[in-house]
Design a protein around this motif. Structure first.
Motif, PDB file in Angstrom:
ATOM      1  N   UNK A 180     -11.203  12.678 -16.599  1.00 16.56           N
ATOM      2  CA  UNK A 180     -12.020  11.910 -15.922  1.00 16.56           C
ATOM      3  C   UNK A 180     -11.550  10.598 -15.507  1.00 16.56           C
ATOM      4  N   UNK A 181     -10.693   9.977 -16.273  1.00 17.15           N
ATOM      5  CA  UNK A 181     -10.179   8.382 -15.881  1.00 17.15           C
ATOM      6  C   UNK A 181      -9.104   8.661 -14.557  1.00 17.15           C
ATOM      7  N   UNK A 182      -8.467   9.904 -14.540  1.00 10.76           N
ATOM      8  CA  UNK A 182      -7.541  10.044 -13.648  1.00 10.76           C
ATOM      9  C   UNK A 182      -8.354  10.115 -12.270  1.00 10.76           C
ATOM     10  N   UNK A 183      -9.335  11.115 -12.280  1.00  7.63           N
ATOM     11  CA  UNK A 183     -10.181  11.138 -11.118  1.00  7.63           C
ATOM     12  C   UNK A 183     -10.687   9.801 -10.795  1.00  7.63           C
ATOM     13  N   UNK A 184     -11.118   9.102 -11.604  1.00 10.07           N
ATOM     14  CA  UNK A 184     -11.694   7.801 -11.271  1.00 10.07           C
ATOM     15  C   UNK A 184     -10.688   6.765 -10.525  1.00 10.07           C
ATOM     16  N   UNK A 185      -9.645   7.044 -11.131  1.00 12.57           N
ATOM     17  CA  UNK A 185      -8.582   5.858 -10.727  1.00 12.57           C
ATOM     18  C   UNK A 185      -8.212   6.358  -9.197  1.00 12.57           C
ATOM     19  N   UNK A 186      -8.118   7.617  -8.939  1.00 12.67           N
ATOM     20  CA  UNK A 186      -7.540   8.100  -7.639  1.00 12.67           C
ATOM     21  C   UNK A 186      -8.744   7.770  -6.588  1.00 12.67           C
ATOM     22  N   UNK A 187      -9.898   7.942  -6.897  1.00 12.25           N
ATOM     23  CA  UNK A 187     -10.985   7.340  -6.138  1.00 12.25           C
ATOM     24  C   UNK A 187     -11.084   5.825  -5.831  1.00 12.25           C
ATOM     25  N   UNK A 188     -10.792   4.947  -6.918  1.00 15.37           N
ATOM     26  CA  UNK A 188     -10.890   3.724  -6.644  1.00 15.37           C
ATOM     27  C   UNK A 188      -9.564   3.380  -5.938  1.00 15.37           C
ATOM     28  N   UNK A 189      -8.572   3.961  -5.995  1.00 12.29           N
ATOM     29  CA  UNK A 189      -7.394   3.636  -5.184  1.00 12.29           C
ATOM     30  C   UNK A 189      -7.399   4.067  -3.718  1.00 12.29           C
ATOM     31  N   UNK A 190      -8.425   4.958  -3.445  1.00 11.81           N
ATOM     32  CA  UNK A 190      -8.520   5.666  -2.210  1.00 11.81           C
ATOM     33  C   UNK A 190      -8.906   4.436  -1.093  1.00 11.81           C
ATOM     34  N   UNK A 191      -8.188   4.205  -0.144  1.00 10.49           N
ATOM     35  CA  UNK A 191      -8.607   3.220   0.819  1.00 10.49           C
ATOM     36  C   UNK A 191      -9.175   3.748   2.208  1.00 10.49           C
ATOM     37  N   UNK A 192      -9.669   2.827   2.805  1.00 12.45           N
ATOM     38  CA  UNK A 192     -10.113   3.308   4.334  1.00 12.45           C
ATOM     39  C   UNK A 192      -9.346   3.888   5.179  1.00 12.45           C
ATOM     40  N   UNK A 193      -9.843   4.761   6.117  1.00 12.48           N
ATOM     41  CA  UNK A 193      -8.836   5.269   7.105  1.00 12.48           C
ATOM     42  C   UNK A 193      -8.464   4.393   8.032  1.00 12.48           C
ATOM     43  N   UNK A 194      -8.904   3.189   8.055  1.00 11.78           N
ATOM     44  CA  UNK A 194      -8.449   2.126   8.881  1.00 11.78           C
ATOM     45  C   UNK A 194      -7.132   1.248   8.407  1.00 11.78           C
ATOM     46  N   UNK A 195      -7.060   1.692   6.978  1.00 13.54           N
ATOM     47  CA  UNK A 195      -5.875   0.861   6.298  1.00 13.54           C
ATOM     48  C   UNK A 195      -4.524   1.347   6.964  1.00 13.54           C
ATOM     49  N   UNK A 196      -3.503   0.288   6.911  1.00 18.68           N
ATOM     50  CA  UNK A 196      -2.370   0.512   7.277  1.00 18.68           C
ATOM     51  C   UNK A 196      -1.687   1.986   6.618  1.00 18.68           C
ATOM     52  N   UNK A 197      -0.968   2.486   7.355  1.00 25.25           N
ATOM     53  CA  UNK A 197      -0.394   3.966   6.751  1.00 25.25           C
ATOM     54  C   UNK A 197       0.467   3.721   5.505  1.00 25.25           C
ATOM     55  N   UNK A 198       1.224   2.454   5.244  1.00 28.80           N
ATOM     56  CA  UNK A 198       1.934   2.457   4.391  1.00 28.80           C
ATOM     57  C   UNK A 198       1.325   1.986   2.907  1.00 28.80           C
ATOM     58  N   UNK A 199      -0.133   1.581   3.072  1.00 25.84           N
ATOM     59  CA  UNK A 199      -0.821   1.493   1.750  1.00 25.84           C
ATOM     60  C   UNK A 199      -2.013   2.667   1.835  1.00 25.84           C
TER      61      UNK A 199
END
Length: 405
Positions: A180-199
């Motif tokens: 559950x914490x792995x999924x939570x971390x993945x979701x929280x680190x997911x950025x907007x589609x407007x963010x720079x490609x390298x991030x």
């Protein structure tokens, strides 16, 4: 601990930790009138049922409720902390351009998230957070109290008993809830589609269940236990926090965790808050780097085993414009295997040191303190408050049952 230092106060030896103080019982008719005036029939029935419950399920329920309360309060700060910890982990390996930090401090990171994702971005990952806090704190509190109650009669050193109880409870809760914490971390680190490609991370999940489905389909069951080793290293955190909390609470209030004054039935809010703040700051300062290691490993994408003759499973790699690494499961132009950036604790430490320096191990620590301390205070005050309610109902239910005999 030096032999000259005093041991923390020992817990009470009273078999009933929440028994009311001995007072002269009023006559049966007077007690019945008092009970009738102060307790409605549904509340009386509830008190009787609660008085018959064992402490294990009660501790689990109080712990789960406390965790949910702290999760709702501190989710935005957890998102900010996760972004700061994961920053730098999505750069292409061959990227030679200048290092540019997108997230800078608490307010700077909050501003970027607000501009890119709005209020939803600050609460991204709330679903798995709440889903994770329920079993985490339910398992932790029930296991901690049960283990401590078992060890206390057999060990003179109460520090050691509380430390072992903390490690046992933390290990059980970590093994149960790591996916559950792995999924939570993945979701929280997911950025907007407007963010720079390298991030931008190499995944996109619509919600919690979509993340579970895609991770299992594309990366296998092993992806849910990414970062398990540094998560288990995090047991050092609770091994410091909870024994220290109990020691400080005993110093400030004369009561153990989960206990309240049976005579006055008041809860010592200031003592609980002070013990929580001091113990949390000490534990976080001593063990913070493991959280960065755990976040880096949890946000690194895995790949399923390939159909090649060596059946090797590869992780990492980025695709898309601006990325110079090949997809997972392939080899580079010189024939070398495309290995993941982070492999185990020591390798991850080495890579972070080489690429970002020692300060990267403390990325987001200030934000984590701002988040962790209120979260801990919310958790412990909710837990202690619910235990006080349970104590009052248990005492009253016991009285009613005795009067009916």
């Amino acid at each position: 601990m030096s032999s000259h230092e005093p041991e923390p106060p020992s817990p009470t030896t009273d078999p009933d930790r929440y028994a009311p103080s001995s007072v002269t019982r009023p006559p049966r008719d007077m007690a019945s009138r008092t009970n009738t005036s102060n307790w409605s029939s549904p509340l009386a029935r509830l008190a009787i049922k609660i008085s018959q419950l064992p402490d294990g399920p009660v501790n689990a329920l109080c712990g789960a409720s406390a965790g949910v309360a702290s999760g709702i309060v501190t989710c935005p700060l957890d998102v900010i902390k996760t972004r700061l910890q994961a920053q730098g982990s999505f750069r292409p390996r061959q990227y030679t351009g200048p290092t540019r930090a997108v997230y800078k401090g608490l307010t700077g990171t909050a501003r970027v998230i607000w501009l890119e994702d709005g209020i939803r971005g600050l609460y991204r990952g709330l679903g798995p957070m709440l889903l994770g806090y329920i079993p985490t704190w339910a398992v932790y509190m029930s296991t901690y109290e049960a283990t401590k109650d078992y060890l206390n009669p057999h060990m003179e050193n109460k520090w050691l008993a509380r430390t072992l109880a903390s490690i046992a409870a933390g290990g059980c809760s970590t093994l149960v809830t790591n996916p559950i914490w792995v999924v939570k971390t993945r979701l929280m680190s997911q950025v907007s589609s407007r963010a720079a490609e390298e991030h931008r991370p190499p995944w996109h999940y619509k919600n919690t269940f979509d993340a579970f489905r895609k991770m299992y389909a594309k990366e296998g069951i092993g992806s849910f236990y990414s970062g398990l080793t540094p998560a288990l290293l995090g047991l050092t955190h609770v091994a410091i926090q909870f024994p220290l909390y109990e020691f400080l609470k005993m110093k400030f209030t004369g009561l153990e965790m989960g206990q309240a004054d049976a005579k006055s039935q008041d809860i010592h809010w200031f003592g609980i808050a002070a013990a929580t703040v001091l113990s949390k700051i000490c534990a976080t300062s001593a063990t913070y780097p493991h959280e960065v290691l755990r976040t880096r490993l949890q946000t690194q994408q895995r790949s399923l085993p390939t159909h090649s003759h060596d059946h090797i499973s590869f992780r990492g790699g980025h695709q898309g414009q601006g990325h110079h690494t090949r997809p997972p499961g392939t080899a580079s132009s010189d024939g070398m295997i495309n290995m993941p950036r982070y492999r185990g604790i020591l390798k991850t430490c080495t890579v972070i040191l080489q690429e970002e320096g020692w300060r990267a191990f403390y990325n987001g620590m200030g934000t984590n303190m701002v988040r962790a301390v209120p979260a801990a205070v919310t958790t412990m005050m909710t837990f202690e408050g619910l235990k006080l309610v349970h104590q009052k109902l248990k005492i009253e239910g016991t009285k009613i049952r005795e009067e009916d005999l």
